[in-house]
Design a protein around this motif. Sequence first.
Motif, PDB file in Angstrom:
ATOM      1  N   ARG A 138       8.587   3.152  -1.591  1.00  0.00           N
ATOM      2  CA  ARG A 138       7.862   1.943  -2.056  1.00  0.00           C
ATOM      3  C   ARG A 138       7.724   1.843  -3.308  1.00  0.00           C
ATOM      4  NH1 ARG A 138       2.668   3.025  -2.781  1.00  0.00           N
ATOM      5  NH2 ARG A 138       2.211   5.152  -2.667  1.00  0.00           N
ATOM      6  N   GLU A 139       7.419   0.677  -3.703  1.00  0.00           N
ATOM      7  CA  GLU A 139       7.017   0.369  -5.108  1.00  0.00           C
ATOM      8  C   GLU A 139       5.558   0.761  -5.527  1.00  0.00           C
ATOM      9  OE1 GLU A 139       7.981  -3.191  -6.883  1.00  0.00           O
ATOM     10  OE2 GLU A 139       9.788  -3.264  -5.925  1.00  0.00           O
ATOM     11  N   LYS A 140       5.360   1.008  -6.658  1.00  0.00           N
ATOM     12  CA  LYS A 140       3.789   1.638  -7.083  1.00  0.00           C
ATOM     13  C   LYS A 140       2.692   0.968  -6.533  1.00  0.00           C
ATOM     14  CE  LYS A 140       3.422   3.742 -11.403  1.00  0.00           C
ATOM     15  NZ  LYS A 140       3.405   3.892 -12.935  1.00  0.00           N
ATOM     16  N   ASP A 141       2.693  -0.481  -6.613  1.00  0.00           N
ATOM     17  CA  ASP A 141       1.293  -1.142  -6.111  1.00  0.00           C
ATOM     18  C   ASP A 141       1.426  -1.753  -4.821  1.00  0.00           C
ATOM     19  OD1 ASP A 141       3.212  -2.971  -6.969  1.00  0.00           O
ATOM     20  OD2 ASP A 141       1.888  -4.384  -7.781  1.00  0.00           O
ATOM     21  N   GLU A 142       2.354  -1.114  -4.031  1.00  0.00           N
ATOM     22  CA  GLU A 142       2.475  -1.787  -2.521  1.00  0.00           C
ATOM     23  C   GLU A 142       1.870  -0.650  -1.462  1.00  0.00           C
ATOM     24  OE1 GLU A 142       6.240  -3.626  -1.681  1.00  0.00           O
ATOM     25  OE2 GLU A 142       7.271  -1.497  -1.946  1.00  0.00           O
ATOM     26  N   ASP A 143       1.507  -1.357  -0.139  1.00  0.00           N
ATOM     27  CA  ASP A 143       1.202  -0.446   0.870  1.00  0.00           C
ATOM     28  C   ASP A 143       2.287  -0.739   1.832  1.00  0.00           C
ATOM     29  OD1 ASP A 143      -0.974   0.467  -0.250  1.00  0.00           O
ATOM     30  OD2 ASP A 143      -2.203  -1.242   0.484  1.00  0.00           O
TER      31      ASP A 143
END
Length: 106
Positions: free
Chosen positions: A96-101
């Motif tokens: 995932r990317e840094k700021d996603e859930d």
Amino acid sequence: MQTSQKKCNFAIMQIEKVRKILLNKYTITLLLFAVVFSFCGNQSVVNRVRMSHEIRAKERDLNNYKQQTKQAERQLRMLENPDSLERYAREHYYMREKDEDVYIIK
């Protein structure tokens, strides 16, 4: 009565001819060699049947490996594209990317 006796004599004569041919030493020798070469040695019938089964099994394996190779080549071509590479990494490795859930629903 005479015709049945003639038929019986004829049948006995035929049996004697066949018996004489089968008990001939050359016929016995020929049959013996045929049996020996059919079931013994590298070129025997048993070995040929076993080898043909092995060949069919190897051909099935070869076709299976060819299909796996084609599938791997398709997947490799797909992963050359950066968008599809990212999608593959997200689906299979749960990246995932840094700021996603990420929520996994099965």
